[in-house]
Design a protein around this motif. Sequence first.
Motif, mmCIF file in Angstrom:
data_model
loop_
_atom_site.group_PDB
_atom_site.id
_atom_site.type_symbol
_atom_site.label_atom_id
_atom_site.label_comp_id
_atom_site.label_asym_id
_atom_site.label_seq_id
_atom_site.Cartn_x
_atom_site.Cartn_y
_atom_site.Cartn_z
ATOM 1 N N PRO A 104 0.825 -1.203 0.000
ATOM 2 C CA PRO A 104 0.000 0.000 0.000
ATOM 3 C C PRO A 104 0.868 1.266 0.000
ATOM 4 C CG PRO A 104 -0.008 -1.006 2.172
ATOM 5 C CD PRO A 104 0.671 -1.969 1.255
ATOM 6 N N PRO A 105 0.331 2.334 -0.567
ATOM 7 C CA PRO A 105 1.147 3.541 -0.711
ATOM 8 C C PRO A 105 1.603 4.099 0.632
ATOM 9 C CG PRO A 105 -1.142 3.981 -1.283
ATOM 10 C CD PRO A 105 -1.029 2.508 -1.101
ATOM 11 N N ARG A 106 2.881 4.483 0.676
ATOM 12 C CA ARG A 106 3.424 5.108 1.891
ATOM 13 C C ARG A 106 3.767 6.556 1.576
ATOM 14 N NH1 ARG A 106 7.714 1.766 5.406
ATOM 15 N NH2 ARG A 106 6.704 3.021 7.014
ATOM 16 N N VAL A 107 3.427 7.432 2.480
ATOM 17 C CA VAL A 107 3.799 8.841 2.326
ATOM 18 C C VAL A 107 5.143 9.050 3.008
ATOM 19 C CG1 VAL A 107 3.205 11.232 2.845
ATOM 20 C CG2 VAL A 107 1.401 9.581 2.355
ATOM 21 N N PRO A 108 6.198 9.357 2.249
ATOM 22 C CA PRO A 108 7.455 9.666 2.932
ATOM 23 C C PRO A 108 7.329 11.001 3.656
ATOM 24 C CG PRO A 108 7.710 9.988 0.566
ATOM 25 C CD PRO A 108 6.307 9.489 0.784
ATOM 26 N N ARG A 109 7.660 11.004 4.920
ATOM 27 C CA ARG A 109 7.567 12.242 5.695
ATOM 28 C C ARG A 109 8.873 13.005 5.485
ATOM 29 N NH1 ARG A 109 2.893 11.552 8.893
ATOM 30 N NH2 ARG A 109 3.011 13.808 8.897
ATOM 31 N N ILE A 110 8.865 13.837 4.449
ATOM 32 C CA ILE A 110 10.063 14.598 4.099
ATOM 33 C C ILE A 110 10.377 15.592 5.220
ATOM 34 C CG2 ILE A 110 11.103 16.182 2.432
ATOM 35 C CD1 ILE A 110 10.562 13.511 1.128
ATOM 36 N N VAL A 111 11.612 15.573 5.665
ATOM 37 C CA VAL A 111 12.018 16.475 6.752
ATOM 38 C C VAL A 111 12.570 17.760 6.132
ATOM 39 C CG1 VAL A 111 13.479 16.761 8.783
ATOM 40 C CG2 VAL A 111 12.553 14.495 8.219
ATOM 41 N N ALA A 112 11.868 18.839 6.347
ATOM 42 C CA ALA A 112 12.258 20.127 5.751
ATOM 43 C C ALA A 112 13.207 20.874 6.681
ATOM 44 C CB ALA A 112 11.020 20.973 5.503
ATOM 45 N N ASP A 113 13.927 21.800 6.115
ATOM 46 C CA ASP A 113 14.819 22.614 6.918
ATOM 47 C C ASP A 113 14.016 23.450 7.919
ATOM 48 O OD1 ASP A 113 17.082 24.525 7.601
ATOM 49 O OD2 ASP A 113 18.024 23.218 6.115
ATOM 50 N N ALA A 114 14.708 23.887 8.952
ATOM 51 C CA ALA A 114 14.009 24.500 10.087
ATOM 52 C C ALA A 114 13.228 25.760 9.709
ATOM 53 C CB ALA A 114 15.008 24.821 11.188
ATOM 54 N N PHE A 115 13.661 26.464 8.659
ATOM 55 C CA PHE A 115 12.959 27.709 8.333
ATOM 56 C C PHE A 115 11.654 27.459 7.571
ATOM 57 C CE2 PHE A 115 13.386 28.293 3.744
ATOM 58 C CZ PHE A 115 14.416 27.406 3.401
ATOM 59 N N VAL A 116 11.496 26.286 7.002
ATOM 60 C CA VAL A 116 10.344 26.030 6.130
ATOM 61 C C VAL A 116 8.990 26.187 6.855
ATOM 62 C CG1 VAL A 116 9.233 24.304 4.641
ATOM 63 C CG2 VAL A 116 11.705 24.632 4.563
ATOM 64 N N PRO A 117 8.860 25.695 8.107
ATOM 65 C CA PRO A 117 7.563 25.886 8.768
ATOM 66 C C PRO A 117 7.167 27.347 8.956
ATOM 67 C CG PRO A 117 8.812 24.178 9.874
ATOM 68 C CD PRO A 117 9.743 24.813 8.891
ATOM 69 N N ARG A 118 8.114 28.266 8.810
ATOM 70 C CA ARG A 118 7.759 29.677 8.961
ATOM 71 C C ARG A 118 7.110 30.244 7.693
ATOM 72 N NH1 ARG A 118 9.809 31.302 13.663
ATOM 73 N NH2 ARG A 118 11.622 30.188 14.451
ATOM 74 N N LEU A 119 7.187 29.520 6.606
ATOM 75 C CA LEU A 119 6.705 30.057 5.333
ATOM 76 C C LEU A 119 5.183 29.946 5.254
ATOM 77 C CD1 LEU A 119 9.354 28.392 2.979
ATOM 78 C CD2 LEU A 119 9.360 30.734 3.841
ATOM 79 N N PRO A 120 4.495 31.068 5.159
ATOM 80 C CA PRO A 120 3.038 30.988 5.041
ATOM 81 C C PRO A 120 2.649 30.331 3.718
ATOM 82 C CG PRO A 120 3.805 33.248 4.740
ATOM 83 C CD PRO A 120 4.995 32.446 5.143
ATOM 84 N N PHE A 121 1.519 29.741 3.665
ATOM 85 C CA PHE A 121 0.975 29.008 2.511
ATOM 86 C C PHE A 121 1.811 27.762 2.198
ATOM 87 C CE2 PHE A 121 -0.255 33.464 1.758
ATOM 88 C CZ PHE A 121 -1.629 33.318 1.821
ATOM 89 N N VAL A 122 3.129 27.961 2.020
ATOM 90 C CA VAL A 122 3.988 26.850 1.609
ATOM 91 C C VAL A 122 3.930 25.725 2.637
ATOM 92 C CG1 VAL A 122 6.376 26.172 1.156
ATOM 93 C CG2 VAL A 122 5.521 28.362 0.319
ATOM 94 N N TYR A 123 4.125 26.077 3.907
ATOM 95 C CA TYR A 123 4.193 25.010 4.888
ATOM 96 C C TYR A 123 2.822 24.385 5.148
ATOM 97 C CZ TYR A 123 5.536 22.054 8.657
ATOM 98 O OH TYR A 123 5.750 20.931 9.423
#
Lengths: 281, 343
Positions: A104-123
């Motif tokens: 069954p399909p697995r979603v890889p949980r890509i680990v983003a750089d620390a600044f990425v969660p600060r990006l509105p819309f993108v994150y």
Amino acid sequence: MGLGAQAARIVARTLLPKGEQARLERLAYQDAGHGWDRLGLRPQAVAASLAATRFLYDAWFRVESRGAEHVPREGPAILAANHSGMLPLDGMMLWTDVLRHTDPPRVPRIVADAFVPRLPFVYTLFSRNGVIGGARATAERLLHDGELLGVFPEGVPGIAKPFSERYRLRPFRVGHAELAIRHRAPIVPVAIVGAEEQWPELARVESFHLFGAPYLPIPATPFPLPVRYHLRYGAAIDPRERFAPAQADDPAITRALAAEVRATVQALVDEGLRERKGIFR
Amino acid sequence: MKGGGVLVTGATTPFGRALVASLLGRADVPAVLAVASERVWPGSAHPRLLYVPADLTRSRDLRDLLFGPARDLGVRAIAHSAHHRSVRAAGERVHALNVEATREILRLAERHPTIRRLVYVGAAEIYRVDAGLPALIGEEHPIEMSPGMPQRLRDRVEADLTVCTRMGLSSLSIAVLRLSEILAPESGSQLDDYLASRVCFRPVGYDPMLDVISIADAVRATERALASDAQGVFNVPGADVLPLSAAIERAGRVAVPVPGPLLRPLYAARAAVRGTEFSWSLNRWRFRWSGVLDGARAAALLDYRPEAPIWRDAIRQDPENARKTGDGRGGAHPTRHHLSSDT
């Protein structure tokens, strides 16, 4: 249902073949109660994104994938890949490739750089598709829950290296090795060939740090070039057979394991470079 | 419950009343000593219930309570949940209840002849939420220590840490519960007040994951902590984990994304004009970045798992989420945001 959810459903139904829609019905995720997992992953968003990336994956980058059978079907595991290409389209292609080649399909949980969660819309978009911020505790919890992580151990230096140094991997950080030993998770080395040439960078604004970004890249072309992507998955490096979890605290051991992973990824990259017939083929 | 009575502070809040009712329903609790500032117990009488009005900010009242009725009833455990709920409450008297009363209860309970267990019912709002921190909040997560935060938060941090400092050093067995936000009226819930407006402004571009807990689950967790001897800090998540936009939608409200800098004046004006409780300064980070409690420790040591979602009726009706894996709960459109599971 909100407008976003309706749009996601329409996109998935319109662009995904019926068989693929049915396959995604079996996507495993830990529902925290309302159709999202605790970190925001939403199966409907995954289906929509998979539909939206079809053009890039099939037509634009014409991804050629080999060795995806090395990705474990279940249980904790870490994909460790090289990183390049000005913008992280390599992460998007890896995410798509794993979803397409696991059943069954697995979603890889890509680990983003620390600044990425600060990006509105993108994150917000990223998190609905399983991307997580680069906090160790979050990664540990996901491995504990038996999920598949996708990491780029070179970090920003990998994506920021000059064109003249393409496909020469930067030093690997050791966090993935430590996580693998502690949580008894195999590491699947992944080489991504093609991304280095996908989007030439004209210049960069080093003083740009909005939302914590390391710099602002100025692309030479308005769109990425239609290079051909080649993904190579190597046999899993399994720390379970060699290390006890307590050895995750030993810096020499984690450094050695990270260096081994880096050497394996570099070898896969070199193999991919030898085998490809050109940047666009 | 190891055969002893239970003292409940803050007993007249919705949570306190539900806890008292639940304890009275147990055969292994011989007596419940309910304490609050109201002169009269707002619930119905019960042969095993003794209600004592007391001002916990007065040391003498506390001493009289613990070495009077509490000793006579053989109280073994305290569930301490009394603190000011209003974010606008400030000053020395508020601090005296939020912090000094907690300190005094600890001090007196340590030399009490019958009390052996203290459960401090705290709140997860003391955790810092930031993009650079884990979105899954464990018990070791950084605490919000910003001096600009409202007194309610600063007091809760101080009270929580005051109790934590005695763990392992005290003759008492101590558990600190850090509950997700109880989404119910008159419970000090910021989100409840926020969702009371027909239009809910939220920061454009962000849609963080939130978790909220029903009173039923909060009571269940507290009961398990009272019955256990496990010491330590325990996160107590709720059954409802969902994005802010979905919470607004399920509450039947209209979400209006607004640039972040406009939210502070908007909600300051709302509070000034309508006397509402929602404070943007208290919520500005968690309305941008996710902060969801990880309840693994409470599950392992207290055998606590959330069971009572607030939006239960809506979940049952949603065919879209019915097929989902996990525990099978989903979500959809409720008519109200605080429903029957709270009582």
